[in-house]
Design an enzyme around this catalytic site. Structure first.
Site, mmCIF file in Angstrom:
data_model
loop_
_atom_site.group_PDB
_atom_site.id
_atom_site.type_symbol
_atom_site.label_atom_id
_atom_site.label_comp_id
_atom_site.label_asym_id
_atom_site.label_seq_id
_atom_site.Cartn_x
_atom_site.Cartn_y
_atom_site.Cartn_z
ATOM 1 N N GLU A 59 31.138 74.348 46.283
ATOM 2 C CA GLU A 59 31.914 73.158 46.666
ATOM 3 C C GLU A 59 33.160 73.057 45.785
ATOM 4 O O GLU A 59 33.073 73.228 44.579
ATOM 5 C CB GLU A 59 31.026 71.916 46.488
ATOM 6 C CG GLU A 59 31.710 70.617 46.803
ATOM 7 C CD GLU A 59 32.280 70.590 48.214
ATOM 8 O OE1 GLU A 59 31.524 70.786 49.171
ATOM 9 O OE2 GLU A 59 33.504 70.369 48.351
ATOM 10 N N PHE A 60 34.284 72.749 46.412
ATOM 11 C CA PHE A 60 35.550 72.670 45.663
ATOM 12 C C PHE A 60 36.150 71.267 45.655
ATOM 13 O O PHE A 60 37.299 71.092 45.271
ATOM 14 C CB PHE A 60 36.565 73.641 46.274
ATOM 15 C CG PHE A 60 36.098 75.064 46.301
ATOM 16 C CD1 PHE A 60 36.199 75.868 45.168
ATOM 17 C CD2 PHE A 60 35.531 75.613 47.446
ATOM 18 C CE1 PHE A 60 35.748 77.188 45.185
ATOM 19 C CE2 PHE A 60 35.076 76.927 47.470
ATOM 20 C CZ PHE A 60 35.187 77.723 46.332
ATOM 21 N N LYS A 118 33.892 80.070 42.787
ATOM 22 C CA LYS A 118 33.911 78.735 42.178
ATOM 23 C C LYS A 118 34.243 78.819 40.684
ATOM 24 O O LYS A 118 35.099 78.082 40.176
ATOM 25 C CB LYS A 118 32.544 78.069 42.390
ATOM 26 C CG LYS A 118 32.380 76.728 41.743
ATOM 27 C CD LYS A 118 33.305 75.686 42.342
ATOM 28 C CE LYS A 118 33.264 74.394 41.541
ATOM 29 N NZ LYS A 118 34.254 73.417 41.998
ATOM 30 N N ASN A 152 37.809 77.268 38.976
ATOM 31 C CA ASN A 152 37.837 76.288 37.884
ATOM 32 C C ASN A 152 38.467 76.874 36.623
ATOM 33 O O ASN A 152 39.176 76.182 35.899
ATOM 34 C CB ASN A 152 36.422 75.785 37.579
ATOM 35 C CG ASN A 152 36.045 74.617 38.473
ATOM 36 O OD1 ASN A 152 36.860 74.166 39.274
ATOM 37 N ND2 ASN A 152 34.831 74.131 38.360
ATOM 38 N N LEU A 199 50.450 71.395 36.291
ATOM 39 C CA LEU A 199 51.342 71.837 35.229
ATOM 40 C C LEU A 199 51.880 70.632 34.448
ATOM 41 O O LEU A 199 52.924 70.724 33.808
ATOM 42 C CB LEU A 199 52.492 72.664 35.834
ATOM 43 C CG LEU A 199 53.166 73.663 34.900
ATOM 44 C CD1 LEU A 199 52.200 74.755 34.467
ATOM 45 C CD2 LEU A 199 54.392 74.290 35.561
ATOM 46 N N CYS A 222 32.881 68.661 35.486
ATOM 47 C CA CYS A 222 32.941 70.031 36.008
ATOM 48 C C CYS A 222 33.703 71.014 35.112
ATOM 49 O O CYS A 222 33.083 71.899 34.530
ATOM 50 C CB CYS A 222 33.541 70.029 37.408
ATOM 51 S SG CYS A 222 32.432 69.284 38.624
ATOM 52 N N LYS A 282 32.319 72.025 31.415
ATOM 53 C CA LYS A 282 31.006 72.701 31.388
ATOM 54 C C LYS A 282 31.057 73.988 32.223
ATOM 55 O O LYS A 282 30.358 74.950 31.921
ATOM 56 C CB LYS A 282 29.884 71.775 31.848
ATOM 57 C CG LYS A 282 29.988 71.258 33.282
ATOM 58 C CD LYS A 282 28.818 71.646 34.141
ATOM 59 C CE LYS A 282 28.871 71.013 35.518
ATOM 60 N NZ LYS A 282 28.541 71.882 36.618
ATOM 61 N N ARG A 333 32.210 61.194 32.709
ATOM 62 C CA ARG A 333 31.606 62.355 32.042
ATOM 63 C C ARG A 333 32.692 63.129 31.292
ATOM 64 O O ARG A 333 33.728 63.461 31.862
ATOM 65 C CB ARG A 333 30.922 63.261 33.079
ATOM 66 C CG ARG A 333 29.674 62.618 33.670
ATOM 67 C CD ARG A 333 29.019 63.481 34.718
ATOM 68 N NE ARG A 333 29.743 63.509 35.962
ATOM 69 C CZ ARG A 333 29.321 64.117 37.084
ATOM 70 N NH1 ARG A 333 28.168 64.752 37.080
ATOM 71 N NH2 ARG A 333 30.038 64.102 38.177
HETATM 72 N N1 LIG Z 1 31.458 66.116 41.116
HETATM 73 C C1 LIG Z 1 32.316 67.021 41.533
HETATM 74 O O1 LIG Z 1 33.527 66.784 41.644
HETATM 75 C C2 LIG Z 1 31.842 68.396 41.902
HETATM 76 C C3 LIG Z 1 32.712 69.262 42.588
HETATM 77 C C4 LIG Z 1 32.284 70.534 42.906
HETATM 78 C C5 LIG Z 1 31.026 70.971 42.499
HETATM 79 N N2 LIG Z 1 30.214 70.116 41.804
HETATM 80 C C6 LIG Z 1 28.891 70.606 41.396
HETATM 81 O O2 LIG Z 1 27.937 69.953 42.207
HETATM 82 C C7 LIG Z 1 26.739 69.719 41.484
HETATM 83 C C8 LIG Z 1 26.405 68.235 41.507
HETATM 84 O O3 LIG Z 1 27.433 67.543 40.843
HETATM 85 P P1 LIG Z 1 27.573 65.950 40.899
HETATM 86 O O4 LIG Z 1 28.835 65.621 40.229
HETATM 87 O O5 LIG Z 1 27.334 65.474 42.284
HETATM 88 O O6 LIG Z 1 26.321 65.541 39.983
HETATM 89 P P2 LIG Z 1 25.564 64.141 39.937
HETATM 90 O O7 LIG Z 1 24.879 64.098 38.632
HETATM 91 O O8 LIG Z 1 26.502 63.031 40.327
HETATM 92 O O9 LIG Z 1 24.481 64.237 41.120
HETATM 93 C C9 LIG Z 1 23.334 65.025 41.075
HETATM 94 C C10 LIG Z 1 22.204 64.257 41.760
HETATM 95 O O10 LIG Z 1 21.087 65.128 41.935
HETATM 96 C C11 LIG Z 1 19.919 64.356 41.724
HETATM 97 N N3 LIG Z 1 18.801 65.253 41.469
HETATM 98 C C12 LIG Z 1 18.504 65.974 40.352
HETATM 99 N N4 LIG Z 1 17.399 66.724 40.540
HETATM 100 C C13 LIG Z 1 16.966 66.478 41.801
HETATM 101 C C14 LIG Z 1 15.882 66.950 42.587
HETATM 102 N N5 LIG Z 1 15.010 67.838 42.118
HETATM 103 N N6 LIG Z 1 15.738 66.472 43.843
HETATM 104 C C15 LIG Z 1 16.614 65.580 44.350
HETATM 105 N N7 LIG Z 1 17.673 65.098 43.653
HETATM 106 C C16 LIG Z 1 17.839 65.542 42.400
HETATM 107 C C17 LIG Z 1 20.278 63.433 40.584
HETATM 108 O O11 LIG Z 1 19.403 62.311 40.531
HETATM 109 C C18 LIG Z 1 21.716 63.054 40.968
HETATM 110 O O12 LIG Z 1 21.764 61.902 41.795
HETATM 111 C C19 LIG Z 1 26.984 70.299 40.095
HETATM 112 O O13 LIG Z 1 26.543 71.612 40.067
HETATM 113 C C20 LIG Z 1 28.497 70.268 39.981
HETATM 114 O O14 LIG Z 1 28.977 71.229 39.065
HETATM 115 C C21 LIG Z 1 30.584 68.850 41.516
#
Ligand SMILES: NC(=O)c1ccc[n+]([C@@H]2O[C@H](COP(=O)([O-])OP(=O)(O)OC[C@H]3O[C@@H](n4cnc5c(N)ncnc54)[C@H](O)[C@@H]3O)[C@@H](O)[C@H]2O)c1
Length: 445
Positions: free
Chosen positions: A159-160, A215, A219, A261, A271, A274, A341
């Site tokens: 996801e981007f 991905k 990043n 820039l 993101c 980490k 975060r």
């Molecule tokens: N936030 C962004 O902008 C973004 C963009 C691209 C990719 N990502 C990636 O997407 C992933 C999620 O990021 P996020 O920002 O949404 O995180 P987040 O912490 O907001 O959401 C994760 C959710 O997953 C839930 N969860 C954890 N374990 C679970 C399980 N076993 N079953 C069901 N639910 C469970 C948590 O309770 C939480 O609500 C990460 O890997 C992140 O790097 C995030």
């Protein structure tokens, strides 16, 4: 028959993805282990601030007047497993404590929890950001644990989306990348994304490792571009040059381009920091660590901006923070989000507070989240309130609201008219002509 989609993990990524899938016309069931989050979403409320998401959710969440009813939420893994033809895994992959590597325990738990209930063919699609090699490992684990065996197939679809633009990025991404190993997986994902594909969004099918690496590489590139201009800002500071003019001049070159820039306080959030660290850790495991040693420098440049901002604030306070009042404008890691975060703004605010100042923070959306994580900081309900009696005002998150601040109005409530622009976007001349000392990273005083 319409595909039924489950979305596992309904945080920033998953809640948006679930609402977007309902918008595409599918029946969707969102699953999370956090019952409060599920109750909030079921009530049609978004647990975070993301422009446009609230409207999209209300349009589809079952039980709300006028909604399509295509979107529901649950805490039952079994229900989600039985419901979905396609299961998107959107759980968190934070940095492991005390290490650079990604903590894969949430993804592993999600797969281990889902698999035993998969009694008919299903496609499980990973969207979380994971170390390269994870998809191969998880595909085997899934097939081994699922009663349907190899009928439980895995694909990886990184996801981007950008927070603040998550809805539009999910409905119309720049590209869709899919790591898939079978025609069936590709066909199902083409069906899921039929709408953006028909609107011309490029759809690329790759092997697992390439999809995962796209991905990490994207990043890393973005982080490098930000740290590049911030390194230039350090040199500008030493040479008495102006980094904002430098970046404007660079941006005229189409090969360089002006996006990402802008020099300033650097990147943060859940993101980029980490993800580049996890990428370095994984490259090390693969014996390719030399290829990514530059990312360590990218990370250091980024963290140095925070220390530099604290130093500049100390200077503006006359060499020490004791007994000084500091106003901080911004708490979210970026504008149009309430996500705190690894927020550079809060990192700076907390450091200054620890060094003896009385710090008051204002953010248009992120105060509640900030208060939970940094209860010892003081919070205000407006920029004006935060600035009351301040010896220096720090502009640390680039909300549009801060660009519209009236220097004279703010000047009337502060103790001293001193402004540090951590994002290099305020109108320096307007502030100076209203009697303020305006300082910014990478620019002459
Ligand atoms: N936030 C962004 O902008 C973004 C963009 C691209 C990719 N990502 C990636 O997407 C992933 C999620 O990021 P996020 O920002 O949404 O995180 P987040 O912490 O907001 O959401 C994760 C959710 O997953 C839930 N969860 C954890 N374990 C679970 C399980 N076993 N079953 C069901 N639910 C469970 C948590 O309770 C939480 O609500 C990460 O890997 C992140 O790097 C995030």
């Amino acid at each position: 028959m319409t595909l039924r989609i489950s979305v596992i993990g309904t945080g920033y990524l998953g809640a948006t993805h679930a609402a977007a899938m309902a918008e595409f016309g599918f029946e969707v069931l969102g699953l999370d282990i956090d019952p409060d989050k599920i109750a909030t979403l079921t009530a049609g409320r978004v647990p975070m601030y993301e422009p446009g998401l609230s409207e999209l959710l209300l349009k589809h969440v079952a039980g709300h007047e006028g909604s399509t009813g295509r979107l529901r939420f649950t805490t039952s893994v079994q229900e989600a497993a039985e419901f979905g033809d396609v299961h998107f895994v959107c759980v968190n992959t934070p940095q492991r404590k005390g290490e650079f590597a990604a903590d894969m325990s949430y993804v592993d738990t999600a797969i281990d929890g889902l698999a035993p209930y998969l009694t008919r063919p299903a496609l499980v699609v990973g969207k979380s950001t994971v170390p390269v090699g994870s998809a191969s490992r998880l595909a085997e684990r899934l097939a081994a644990l699922a009663p349907v065996g190899a009928g439980a197939e895995l694909a990886w679809n990184p996801e981007f989306l950008r927070e603040g633009f998550a809805v539009q990025d999910t409905l119309r991404p720049d590209r869709i990348v899919v790591g898939a190993h079978s025609e069936r997986a590709e066909r199902l994902l083409r069906e899921v994304y039929a709408e953006p594909i028909s609107a011309g969004v490029p759809f690329m099918v790759t092997d697992f490792a390439t999809a995962e690496l796209v991905k990490a590489a994207a990043n890393s590139f973005l982080a490098t571009k930000i740290s590049f201009i911030n390194a230039m800002a350090e040199v500008c500071e030493a040479a008495g040059a102006d980094v904002t003019q430098l970046s404007t001049a660079l941006a005229y070159d189409e090969r360089i381009g002006g996006k990402f820039l802008n020099s300033g306080l650097g990147f943060g959030g859940g993101c980029l920091p980490k993800d580049i660290r996890a990428f370095m850790a994984r490259a090390g495991e693969l014996g390719a660590d030399q290829a990514l040693t530059f990312l360590r420098e990218v990370d250091s440049i980024n963290m140095r901006r925070r220390s530099r901002m604290v130093e500049l604030a100390r200077e503006q306070c006359g060499g020490g923070f004791l007994g000084r009042r500091v106003a901080v404008l911004g708490a979210a890691f970026k504008p149009n989000s309430d996500d705190i975060r690894d927020s550079p703004a809060l990192n700076v605010a907390a450091q200054i507070q620890l060094q003896g100042a009385q710090v008051t923070v204002y953010d248009p959306k992120a105060v509640d989240n900030a208060r939970k994580m940094f209860p010892s900081l003081t919070y205000a309900g407006s920029a004006l309130e935060a600035a009351e009696g301040a010896h220096v005002v720090l502009h640390l998150t680039e909300w549009a609201e801060f660009r519209r601040l009236d220097p004279a109005e703010l000047g009337a409530v502060v103790a001293e008219r001193r402004l540090l622009d951590g994002r290099n976007v305020l109108d320096a001349e307007a502030w100076r002509s209203a009697g303020w000392t305006y300082r910014a990273l990478g620019r002459p005083s």
